[in-house]
Design an enzyme around this catalytic site. Structure first.
Site, PDB file in Angstrom:
ATOM      1  N   ASP A  73       0.810  -1.219   0.000  1.00 29.36           N
ATOM      2  CA  ASP A  73       0.000   0.000   0.000  1.00 29.36           C
ATOM      3  C   ASP A  73       0.841   1.266   0.000  1.00 29.36           C
ATOM      4  O   ASP A  73       0.541   2.224  -0.723  1.00 29.36           O
ATOM      5  CB  ASP A  73      -0.924   0.015   1.224  1.00 29.36           C
ATOM      6  N   GLU A 104       1.146  -1.347   5.430  1.00 30.02           N
ATOM      7  CA  GLU A 104      -0.176  -1.812   5.051  1.00 30.02           C
ATOM      8  C   GLU A 104      -1.188  -0.822   5.624  1.00 30.02           C
ATOM      9  O   GLU A 104      -1.071  -0.399   6.789  1.00 30.02           O
ATOM     10  CB  GLU A 104      -0.430  -3.210   5.611  1.00 30.02           C
ATOM     11  N   LYS A 106      -5.113  -0.093   6.564  1.00 23.32           N
ATOM     12  CA  LYS A 106      -6.424  -0.695   6.833  1.00 23.32           C
ATOM     13  C   LYS A 106      -7.278   0.296   7.626  1.00 23.32           C
ATOM     14  O   LYS A 106      -6.768   1.277   8.166  1.00 23.32           O
ATOM     15  CB  LYS A 106      -6.266  -1.995   7.628  1.00 23.32           C
TER      16      LYS A 106
END
Length: 244
Positions: A73, A104, A106
């Protein structure tokens, strides 16, 4: 002499980022689009505030043996000693040698996403990284050893009642070495930095009010420790051609 309140500036930056990500979470229904918007916010913020020596993008990481990582990401990488990143439309491929840090992104911090981020880290750390001698006026500096690639997770909130409590600590410290997560930020809850060089493993945490700026300053400190990335051995990549 006039004074400025650095603390207030830092808090304002955090408020802006939380507002952006919270709006995305409320107003974007599709999970994929919501995730893309969050990634873009983090990428743009890091591009704006990190020193210009660092590049930031969403990308795949590759090595000279034709291996490729999962898509990452947020990648913080160098283009001084690893001078090329391959771009095919909106897809970017970055040589493993150039990577400083990976993240990452989220919506929430959870056991599932910690494990997922760890596997993403493994897909990058498993790649082969070369290191070439660096020429200077008096000869050559020997190839520089590679540092650990910083791995992290960036979220808006946490699924745990105690966001960075015992359950979080158990999951973050149980990852295999190659999957270790070094740093992270849950904007509405707090940030953390893990020290794996002590026994038992130590986890530093911010207050909720200072989660964003704590994360950013700790990241800067870790990037400074890495100094300059080793020079990639371009010849290893060139061997992919029939003519070389």
């Amino acid at each position: 002499m006039r004074k400025i309140q650095l603390k207030e500036l830092f808090y304002d930056l955090q408020t802006q980022m939380i507002a952006k990500l919270s709006t995305n979470r409320r107003s974007i229904a599709h999970p994929g689009a919501k995730g893309d918007a969050s990634e873009l916010n983090w990428i743009q913020w890091l591009k704006d505030y990190l020193p210009k020596r660092y590049c930031v993008d969403k990308a795949f990481i590759i090595d000279c043996d034709n291996n490729i990582s999962d898509q990452i990401d947020v990648v913080i990488y160098d283009q001084q000693y690893t001078p090329f990143a391959f771009k095919q439309d909106s897809v970017i491929y970055i040589p493993a040698e150039s990577v400083y840090a990976i993240f990452e992104v989220k919506q929430e911090l959870s056991k599932e996403y910690i494990e997922y981020a760890g596997k993403k880290a493994e897909s990058v750390r498993s790649l082969r990284r070369t290191s070439a001698p660096i020429p200077y006026a008096g000869g050559f500096y020997p190839p520089k050893p590679h540092n650990n690639i910083i791995s992290g997770i960036l979220t808006l909130t946490s699924t745990w009642t105690e966001p960075l409590g015992k359950s979080f600590e158990e999951h973050i410290t149980s990852l295999p070495d190659i999957q270790r997560i070094d740093i992270g930020c849950a904007l509405q809850c707090g940030s953390f930095k893990v020290d794996y060089n002590v026994n038992p493993i130590a986890i530093e945490k911010s207050t909720q009010e200072e989660s964003f700026i704590y994360f950013f300053l700790k990241l800067l400190m870790e990037l400074q420790k890495l100094a300059t990335i080793p020079a990639m051995d371009i010849e290893c990549y060139a061997r992919a051609l029939d003519s070389i």
